[in-house]
Design a protein around this motif. Structure first.
Motif, mmCIF file in Angstrom:
data_model
loop_
_atom_site.group_PDB
_atom_site.id
_atom_site.type_symbol
_atom_site.label_atom_id
_atom_site.label_comp_id
_atom_site.label_asym_id
_atom_site.label_seq_id
_atom_site.Cartn_x
_atom_site.Cartn_y
_atom_site.Cartn_z
ATOM 1 N N TRP A 83 0.766 -1.283 -0.207
ATOM 2 C CA TRP A 83 0.540 0.172 -0.182
ATOM 3 C C TRP A 83 0.920 1.056 0.335
ATOM 4 O O TRP A 83 0.497 2.168 -0.543
ATOM 5 C CB TRP A 83 -0.743 -0.638 1.326
ATOM 6 N N ILE A 84 1.610 0.680 0.741
ATOM 7 C CA ILE A 84 2.677 2.080 1.182
ATOM 8 C C ILE A 84 3.583 2.832 -0.755
ATOM 9 O O ILE A 84 3.610 3.518 -1.072
ATOM 10 C CB ILE A 84 4.093 2.496 2.324
ATOM 11 N N VAL A 85 3.969 1.598 -0.944
ATOM 12 C CA VAL A 85 5.002 1.872 -2.689
ATOM 13 C C VAL A 85 3.743 2.271 -3.171
ATOM 14 O O VAL A 85 4.012 3.100 -3.821
ATOM 15 C CB VAL A 85 5.415 0.059 -3.004
ATOM 16 N N VAL A 86 2.567 1.890 -3.628
ATOM 17 C CA VAL A 86 1.469 2.593 -4.186
ATOM 18 C C VAL A 86 1.843 4.004 -3.981
ATOM 19 O O VAL A 86 1.563 4.970 -5.094
ATOM 20 C CB VAL A 86 -0.271 1.629 -4.263
ATOM 21 N N MET A 87 0.970 4.052 -2.496
ATOM 22 C CA MET A 87 0.851 5.396 -2.309
ATOM 23 C C MET A 87 1.939 6.483 -3.061
ATOM 24 O O MET A 87 1.565 7.283 -3.064
ATOM 25 C CB MET A 87 0.626 6.013 -0.868
ATOM 26 N N ALA A 88 3.130 5.560 -3.044
ATOM 27 C CA ALA A 88 4.397 6.477 -2.811
ATOM 28 C C ALA A 88 3.983 7.008 -4.444
ATOM 29 O O ALA A 88 4.967 7.735 -5.258
ATOM 30 C CB ALA A 88 5.595 5.814 -2.333
ATOM 31 N N ALA A 89 4.143 5.934 -5.210
ATOM 32 C CA ALA A 89 4.219 5.933 -6.950
ATOM 33 C C ALA A 89 3.256 7.088 -6.748
ATOM 34 O O ALA A 89 2.880 7.917 -8.202
ATOM 35 C CB ALA A 89 4.154 4.546 -7.548
ATOM 36 N N ILE A 90 1.768 7.001 -6.768
ATOM 37 C CA ILE A 90 0.334 8.054 -6.961
ATOM 38 C C ILE A 90 1.200 9.908 -6.504
ATOM 39 O O ILE A 90 0.706 10.178 -7.225
ATOM 40 C CB ILE A 90 -1.224 7.827 -6.257
ATOM 41 N N THR A 91 1.897 9.642 -5.696
ATOM 42 C CA THR A 91 2.625 11.046 -5.147
ATOM 43 C C THR A 91 2.949 11.375 -6.244
ATOM 44 O O THR A 91 3.054 12.488 -6.484
ATOM 45 C CB THR A 91 3.189 11.249 -3.774
#
Length: 367
Positions: A83-91
């Protein structure tokens, strides 16, 4: 004859099972709630980075990542890292200008996620979250230290113990177990040196201290070392050997028995003559032979006399014979114990032995 159980009554087996089931469900709900809150925190930070980048840098996502590594169990943590990796990619995708500094921050975020994920896989062997595993280990450490505590003795007796680890931590390959039996009339003390030293031997010392503590209070003095040897033989460890010295002391008469297993000999100080005597007990190292016999050294402590039990770290140093180390220890003991035995164990451990080895000392003094 038959028995009827009222399952509605508290305290029955059915009620106990129901309470356990409810507690398990509450624990699962609590874990889910924690994971959900951390996911929402990460999402809120993504919104903050997108709307107010000068206030919320992309590296702020490390906060929920590190919190998750502390409180989430190994089954939840890999999903949360994803989830954190996905959030970082979105950011990163929401940034209008992708500078080298911004890309470097994203790479660091991914690297931290990989480290946390690797840690999660290692913790999976234990099956608990990081802080829970540490608490369990600290609890085991405290139990080891508590077992090494000297129980309260009748008037006229003074016993002290000191233990220093080669690694500087409370975990060591040396440990001691002590107990009072027969209506506070018999003191049993065993000092053990497990193969290895420092943290490397700490896990074996934890296991053996619990086993030896149970045997020490349940067996006759002449049977203890034999039972300890049998226990070690059953473990099948590659480095499954240990040395030990066992003192059984009658607190009424002062009569004692000492048995050792591959361990440096106990020594007795006679207050009348001021001389030290080596107590010549002998026996094989624990965990090497299926059947072993242990010689006993008998004696008695008069008023003012003392007995020292210690590990080889007190008398052994590289390129020095153990006999020379023993002579040096007795010389230092005569000086350091002169006048007062209070704090004697700590003084001896500080002054003697190798700093690269675990050191343990027990001083038993009859006032």
């Amino acid at each position: 004859m038959s028995a009827v159980f009222d399952h509605s009554e508290p305290g029955t087996a059915s009620a106990t099972v129901e309470r356990l089931r409810l507690a398990w469900r509450r624990g699962r709900i609590g874990q889910f709630r924690t994971a959900a809150l951390l996911c929402l925190l990460a999402l809120a930070l993504v919104v903050g980075v997108a709307l107010v980048p000068e206030v919320f840098p992309i590296t702020s996502l490390m906060v929920p990542l590190l919190l998750g590594s502390l409180v989430l169990n190994p089954r939840q943590l890999p999903w949360f890292v994803g989830w954190i990796v996905v959030m970082a990619a979105i950011t990163l995708a929401l940034q209008e200008e992708r500078t080298g500094r911004l890309v470097a921050a994203g790479v660091i975020e991914l690297l931290m996620a990989a480290i946390v994920l690797a840690t999660a896989f290692r913790r999976g062997r234990l099956g608990v979250a990081g802080n829970t595993g540490e608490s369990m280990f600290v609890d085991l450490r405290d139990r080891l230290l508590n077992q090494g505590g000297i129980p309260d003795l009748p008037a006229g007796w003074h016993v002290e113990a000191a233990l220093h680890s080669a690694s500087g931590t409370p975990f060591a390959g040396d440990f001691l177990v002590a107990t009072i039996l027969d209506d506070d009339t018999r003191l049993e003390v065993v000092v053990v040196d497990v193969s290895g030293k420092g943290d490397a031997a700490g896990t074996r010392a934890l296991l053996l201290s619990g086993a030896f503590g149970g045997m020490l209070g349940a067996l006759a003095p002449e049977d203890f070392l034999g039972a300890a040897n049998d226990y070690l033989m059953r473990q099948g460890w590659d480095e499954g050997f240990a040395t030990a010295v066992h003192l059984s002391l009658d607190l009424r008469s002062g009569a004692f028995q000492v048995r050792s297993a591959g361990h440096p000999p106990a020594v007795q100080r006679h207050a009348g003559s001021g001389r030290w005597a080596v107590l010549p007990s002998a026996g094989p190292v624990l965990g090497l032979l299926d059947r072993a016999d242990f010689e006993v050294a008998c004696g008695a402590l008069d008023h003012g006399d003392a007995v020292l039990l210690y590990t080889d770290g007190m008398v052994e140093r590289p390129r020095r014979d153990i006999e020379m180390g023993l002579d040096r220890m007795l010389g230092q003991a005569e000086t350091l114990l002169h006048g007062s035995f209070v704090g004697s164990a700590d003084r001896l451990v500080e002054a003697l032995g190798s700093r690269d080895d675990d050191r343990a000392m027990v001083v038993v003094h009859r006032r």
